[in-house]
Structures are given as structure tokens and as C-alpha cells.
Design a protein around this motif. Structure first.
Motif, PDB file in Angstrom:
ATOM      1  N   LYS A 164       0.829  -1.219   0.000  1.00  0.00           N
ATOM      2  CA  LYS A 164       0.000   0.000   0.000  1.00  0.00           C
ATOM      3  C   LYS A 164       0.855   1.257   0.000  1.00  0.00           C
ATOM      4  O   LYS A 164       0.474   2.275  -0.596  1.00  0.00           O
ATOM      5  N   LEU A 165       1.999   1.186   0.662  1.00  0.00           N
ATOM      6  CA  LEU A 165       2.916   2.330   0.621  1.00  0.00           C
ATOM      7  C   LEU A 165       3.419   2.573  -0.800  1.00  0.00           C
ATOM      8  O   LEU A 165       3.527   3.729  -1.249  1.00  0.00           O
ATOM      9  N   LEU A 166       3.717   1.499  -1.525  1.00  0.00           N
ATOM     10  CA  LEU A 166       4.164   1.658  -2.909  1.00  0.00           C
ATOM     11  C   LEU A 166       3.053   2.233  -3.788  1.00  0.00           C
ATOM     12  O   LEU A 166       3.322   3.043  -4.687  1.00  0.00           O
ATOM     13  N   VAL A 167       1.822   1.825  -3.533  1.00  0.00           N
ATOM     14  CA  VAL A 167       0.696   2.415  -4.276  1.00  0.00           C
ATOM     15  C   VAL A 167       0.602   3.901  -4.001  1.00  0.00           C
ATOM     16  O   VAL A 167       0.391   4.724  -4.908  1.00  0.00           O
ATOM     17  N   LEU A 168       0.769   4.293  -2.725  1.00  0.00           N
ATOM     18  CA  LEU A 168       0.707   5.710  -2.369  1.00  0.00           C
ATOM     19  C   LEU A 168       1.842   6.494  -3.025  1.00  0.00           C
ATOM     20  O   LEU A 168       1.630   7.596  -3.550  1.00  0.00           O
TER      21      LEU A 168
ATOM     22  N   ALA B 129       7.646  -4.619   8.870  1.00  0.00           N
ATOM     23  CA  ALA B 129       7.337  -3.459   9.706  1.00  0.00           C
ATOM     24  C   ALA B 129       8.591  -2.638   9.980  1.00  0.00           C
ATOM     25  O   ALA B 129       8.555  -1.401   9.968  1.00  0.00           O
ATOM     26  N   ALA B 130       9.717  -3.307  10.217  1.00  0.00           N
ATOM     27  CA  ALA B 130      10.967  -2.597  10.456  1.00  0.00           C
ATOM     28  C   ALA B 130      11.389  -1.797   9.235  1.00  0.00           C
ATOM     29  O   ALA B 130      11.826  -0.642   9.344  1.00  0.00           O
ATOM     30  N   HIS B 131      11.263  -2.386   8.057  1.00  0.00           N
ATOM     31  CA  HIS B 131      11.652  -1.675   6.842  1.00  0.00           C
ATOM     32  C   HIS B 131      10.724  -0.487   6.572  1.00  0.00           C
ATOM     33  O   HIS B 131      11.162   0.516   5.992  1.00  0.00           O
ATOM     34  N   PHE B 132       9.486  -0.593   6.960  1.00  0.00           N
ATOM     35  CA  PHE B 132       8.590   0.558   6.834  1.00  0.00           C
ATOM     36  C   PHE B 132       9.104   1.723   7.688  1.00  0.00           C
ATOM     37  O   PHE B 132       9.109   2.877   7.240  1.00  0.00           O
TER      38      PHE B 132
END
Length: 606
Positions: free
Chosen positions: A260-264, A454-457
Motif C-alpha cells: 500500500k505504501l508503494l501504491v501511495l 514493519a521494520a523496513h517501513f
């Protein structure tokens, strides 16, 4: 001769010599009379089957017509003794051997091939071969051997191979071609008039039902091509969320959050602010946790504590002279707070406000008093919040401390980590270094508990750069994959695709940007495309990597440049542009490949 023309005689098994050592067949001197008797008892006849006398009978499965036993042993011993005794008597006297051999056999015997080779000088190791091999002739005439020559044999001698063939029967040869093809050479015999038959099969057709090929074909890469639209990339990310993310598990939800972060990022051309990320974090939360309020710590309110605790409802208030009601409304609580201030009881008013949750009144009043009192009221307020309350995280961060959530997140008893990161991203304090350390600390805590996605986020929010697989001190090398595991698990196809999408999102904001540590994984991905019969896409990835290296100094990454050049040279004929060229121009190469080869040669000279 019968024994010489035996096919199994011509191709002995290589391991036979290993099973029989020289010492096991050494000749022992015996009496001449015994030797003659032995040869008389075992004369040679035409009716005798040569395979029964063959030394290998019983060891080769095709020659095992009888069982191992006395027959083979007697045949070999009789020949061995006759051969050696005949050779010795020939050297000693010559004529005596000829008379004895004629007497024993009844008629002149033809010389064996082995002794003929020995006398003619064609074999320098006949005595050595005699320990392992014998033929059908038991005796020979020395008078014939003195004048024998290969030309008198009536034809040319054909040397037989001493090493057996690798395969007894024709077989099919298989190899992989660089253009995504499987090459099959059928077992035909062109020397016997059969036409040679070679089959070319497409690996893409052979592997069309495999999961790996479907995963490669579903990806719209390479993402640097001009005809690509970002809607295709966003659609691919959304399909990954549906197909590969199990939202019932924490790992699946974290993986979904990265997609979802990549979509954003793709929707907003690679740029985002803290509030955008916070909205994404809270949207991905399964449910909003309700954090329970607590009473202020007992040691924080010590002013007239005994007096307040011992007062019973309905008793006379000594300060105001009135009887307070049993249940006080919010207006009555504020009115009493005001009356205490009428009489100058500021600390009593603070205690009253803190006990009745009038924290706004208490904080404002204490801020106008001494700093110690303000800290005392502020500590009383924070003590009423749950330890895992995001407000606790915000207040601790504003107080100049690393929040407790950054050190305890990821634990099942602590709760979800997303609201704490959202409150830190949306409310950045003046000290940006403190905010950065808090987010990185949260990422390290999550990575230590196995929550890699989660850590990489968190690392992305803190702008941590990507490192290399071999550098274990680096926090991340590929997005969503731990580089502390085995390489086969680390560099999965899905992980490389996700990383390429992130690089594409960065390029939407800065067209010339690229991730240099990621180029080696692009080469690995190109190799996988070639292995699964997609050479055209693999060549496009080689072109992208070469463009990046040519923009830098190829000498800084010599191994990568050479490997890209080698793969591109194998795949260059898969370029659709070359297929459209006339035949006389098929030798042309792309400009980027010529430049890359020149840079590699220049580096080698240097």
C-alpha cells in the motif's frame, strides 16, 4: 580371429583391471612334464566356445553363460603356463619349444594375437596385458613368429580402443540455449546413413504452467520503459495485496502495508508527507484499540491526602461551610475549583482539579506557578494514561525522551505499533534528530522481533539508505527481506519486483535517480527471465543496468559490468530491433553494449 572379433573382447570394462592385481596372477615355476600334461589334458578344439574360455566370463553380464568356477580358472592357468613356459624356452633354446608344443597339440598352432604384437613390436606392454587378457590360441610356433609381419596377415590391422565407450547405446543429448530454448539432439547415427535430427523447444512453452513463470509474466517490468504507465504498476501492487498477503496474520498485514505504501508513492509521484503516511497506518489498523484511563499515581498527590480520603459524602465542608452533594456534576466541580481559588488555596485547587480530571485547569494553573509544580502536575497527568497509549508516546517525545513504545513495540502484550509511528510522523517536534532516532529505534526493535516488513517501513520513514547483502551491519538491502537469511530466501522474485517498484517511484520524483546496490539484483532477475524463456525482457534489463553503469564509473563495479556484458552478448540476438534488420546487418550490436565492452577493456588495461 574368433576371440579378436568378439565385441565384448574389444570393449572391456575399465574396472576389471582394478579387481585383479598383478600379484594375484604371478607365474609359479612348474615342471616341464606337468606343463605338458596340463596342456594335453586341456587341448584346444574348434568346438570349444570361446566365451567359455574368455577371461571376463562371469564378470560381464553379457558373457555370463556359465557360472564362475573351476572351468575359467583352469582355462586361464593352462594358457598362462603354456604362454610363459613357451616364451622362456624360446629364449633358451628355440627348437625344443617347437617340438614340445607340436607334441602336446598334435599339430602346429597359430601364434596368438598377443604374442604376434609382442614379436612385431606393436605393443610395449604385452607382458603387462598378459596378466589380464588372453585370446583363444593356446600355443604358437616360434618359427612362424620369426618371419611374421603385419603385411602377411592378409589385411590391415585395426587398433581397438583400450578405453570403453561412455555409453553402450546411443542416447539423447540435451542443452539449454541462450535464447530461452531447449536443444535436443536425437540419438541417430549419421555415419550409418541416418539423418541428424535436432529439436528446438521454447522454455516459455514448456514451463507455461509453472508458478515461477506466471510470476515473471505478471510483472510489468522492466519499469524504465517509456510505454509503461504507472496505473499498471499500481494495479500490480493491488493484486499482490489480494493474492499474496494473508491479512489474518501480523506478517501478512505488514507485507500488505508495504504494498500500500508503494501504491501511495506511485500515485503521488514518489513524494509524501507524514500525515499521508499516518493516514495509511491508521487505515491499515484492524481496529482502534481503547486505552483505559488510570487514576493518578498515589505518590503524586500527597497534599492533604489523608484529609481528602477521610472525608465522607454529605459531610460539612470546613472551607466553604456547605454540604457538598453526593454526586457532583461537571459544573459543580469547576465551581468548587473556583471557590478554592477565592480563598487562595492554589495547591488545594490543583489537587481538586487533578482528582476530578480537570487537567486543563490544573496544567494552566501550574504553568503560572513554579516549574517544580508544573512538572508535578504534568507527571500526574501522564500517569493516568495507559503505558501503550499513543498519547503517552507523543508526550514522551515532546518531553525530549525516546518513547517507551519505540523500545517495547512488536510485543503481543504491547499492542499494535502503527498508531505510535503515526503519532510520531504527524507531530514532529522541534528536535528532528530526536524524532529520527525514535523512528530508527522502533525499526530496530521490530527487526529484532522478526517483523522485517514493519521494520523496513520504519526505516523508509527515517530515510535509511539501502545496503548490500554481505554487509550485515546495514539495516536493509532489499525492501521487505532480511539480508541475514540465506541468499535463496533473501533474493526471491517477489522481493526483487517490490524493490524495482520502489526504485520506479523514486524515479517519478527524480528521473535520474537510481539505487546502485540494487543493480546486481536486476542482473539476477534478468538471468531468471532468460532461464524461463523470456530473453527479450532479460536483454532490456541488461540495457538498464548498462545505462546506470555507464553514467557512473564502470571501474568502480568491474565484476558487475563484465557479467552484464557476458549476458547481453548471449541475448543480443533476441533484440526485436535486430530481428527487423536485413541479414547483412545482423552482426550489429546495440550502442550501449559496444560502450560497455569498451569500458571493460579499458578497465582491464588499466
Amino acid at each position: 580371429r574368433q576371440g579378436y572379433e568378439d565385441p565384448h573382447w574389444q570393449y572391456p570394462v575399465a574396472s576389471y583391471g582394478d579387481d585383479y592385481t598383478y600379484q594375484s596372477h604371478q607365474w609359479q615355476p612348474v615342471a616341464w612334464q606337468d606343463d605338458r600334461d596340463l596342456r594335453q589334458r586341456a587341448p584346444y578344439s574348434k568346438n570349444t566356445n570361446y566365451r567359455d574360455q574368455h577371461y571376463y566370463r562371469g564378470y560381464h553380464p553379457n558373457l555370463a553363460t556359465t557360472t564362475l568356477g573351476q572351468d575359467r580358472t583352469q582355462t586361464y592357468d593352462s594358457y598362462n603356463e603354456s604362454y610363459i613356459s613357451s616364451a622362456r624356452k624360446e629364449r633358451a633354446g628355440g627348437e625344443a619349444l617347437g617340438s614340445d608344443s607340436r607334441e602336446a597339440g598334435g599339430q602346429p598352432q597359430e601364434p596368438s594375437l598377443l604374442l604376434q604384437y609382442h614379436e612385431s613390436g606393436l605393443s610395449s606392454s604385452s607382458s603387462e596385458l598378459s596378466q589380464y587378457i588372453h585370446d583363444s590360441a593356446d600355443h604358437y610356433d616360434p618359427t612362424l613368429s620369426e618371419t611374421w609381419s603385419p603385411a602377411q596377415a592378409g589385411g590391415l590391422l585395426v587398433s581397438t580402443p583400450s578405453v570403453p565407450l561412455k555409453f553402450l547405446l546411443p542416447h539423447m543429448a540435451v542443452c539449454f540455449g541462450a535464447g530461452g530454448q531447449l536443444v535436443l539432439v536425437c540419438p541417430h547415427r549419421p555415419a550409418e546413413g541416418q539423418l541428424a535430427h535436432v529439436e528446438l523447444h521454447s522454455l516459455e512453452v514448456i514451463l507455461h504452467d509453472t508458478k515461477e513463470l506466471e510470476e515473471l509474466q505478471a510483472f510489468p517490468g522492466p519499469l524504465a520503459r517509456e510505454d509503461l504507465h504507472k496505473v499498471d504498476v499500481m494495479t500490480f501492487c493491488q493484486q499482490k495485496i489480494v493474492t499474496s498477503c494473508d491479512l489474518s496474520t501480523q506478517k501478512g498485514r505488514d507485507s500488505s502495508l508495504l504494498w500500500k505504501l508503494l501504491v501511495l508513492l506511485c500515485r503521488q509521484n514518489g513524494s509524501m508527507v507524514g500525515s499521508d503516511t499516518a493516514e495509511l497506518l491508521m487505515q491499515d489498523c484492524r481496529h482502534r484499540e481503547k486505552y483505559k484511563r488510570q487514576n493518578p499515581a498515589a505518590n503524586l498527590i500527597s497534599l492533604m491526602d489523608d484529609e481528602w480520603m477521610s472525608r465522607q459524602p454529605g459531610s460539612l465542608d470546613l472551607i466553604t461551610g456547605e454540604v457538598p452533594p453526593v454526586v457532583e456534576t461537571q459544573a459543580q466541580i469547576v465551581e468548587k475549583f473556583t471557590k478554592l481559588l477565592y480563598y487562595g488555596r492554589k495547591k488545594d485547587a490543583l489537587v481538586w482539579a487533578m482528582r476530578n480530571q480537570l487537567w486543563g485547569h490544573a496544567l494552566f494553573l501550574s504553568s503560572k506557578m513554579d516549574p517544580r509544580t508544573y512538572s508535578w502536575v504534568l507527571s500526574g497527568f501522564t500517569s493516568t494514561l495507559a503505558a501503550n497509549d499513543p498519547l503517552q508516546t507523543l508526550f514522551q517525545l515532546m518531553s525530549g525522551k525516546i518513547p517507551q513504545a519505540a523500545l517495547c513495540c512488536g510485543d503481543a502484550t504491547w499492542g499494535d505499533w502503527r498508531p505510535h509511528l503515526a503519532v510520531m510522523l504527524s507531530n514532529k517536534v522541534g528536535d528532528m534528530e530526536l524524532n529520527h532516532r525514535a523512528i530508527v529505534t522502533m525499526g530496530d526493535t521490530l527487526a529484532g522481533r522478526g517483523a522485517v516488513e514493519a521494520a523496513h517501513f520504519c526505516y523508509l520513514m527515517a530515510d535509511i539508505p539501502f545496503g548490500y547483502f554481505g554487509a550485515k551491519a546495514d539495516r536493509m538491502a532489499l525492501l521487505g527481506s532480511s539480508h541475514r537469511q540465506a541468499f535463496t530466501q533473501f533474493a526471491r522474485t517477489e522481493v526483487i519486483q517490490r524493490m524495482e517498484i520502489f526504485e520506479y517511484c523514486q524515479r517519478l520524483r527524480q528521473p535520474e535517480s537510481f539505487l546502485l546496490p540494487f543493480q546486481v539484483y536486476k542482473l539476477l532477475y534478468a538471468s531468471r527471465l532468460a532461464d524461463y524463456g523470456l530473453p527479450a525482457q532479460a536483454l532490456q534489463y541488461c540495457e538498464q543496468i548498462a545505462t546506470v553503469l555507464l553514467g557512473q564509473d564502470p571501474a568502480s563495479h568491474p565484476v558487475l559490468a563484465q557479467q552484464v556484458m557476458k549476458l547481453a552478448e548471449r541475448l543480443k540476438l533476441s533484440d526485436p530491433l535486430l530481428l527487423e534488420m536485413p541479414e547483412q546487418d545482423e552482426t550489429l550490436e546495440p550502442d550501449w553494449l559496444v560502450q560497455l565492452r569498451a569500458c571493460c577493456r579499458e578497465w582491464e588495461v588499466r
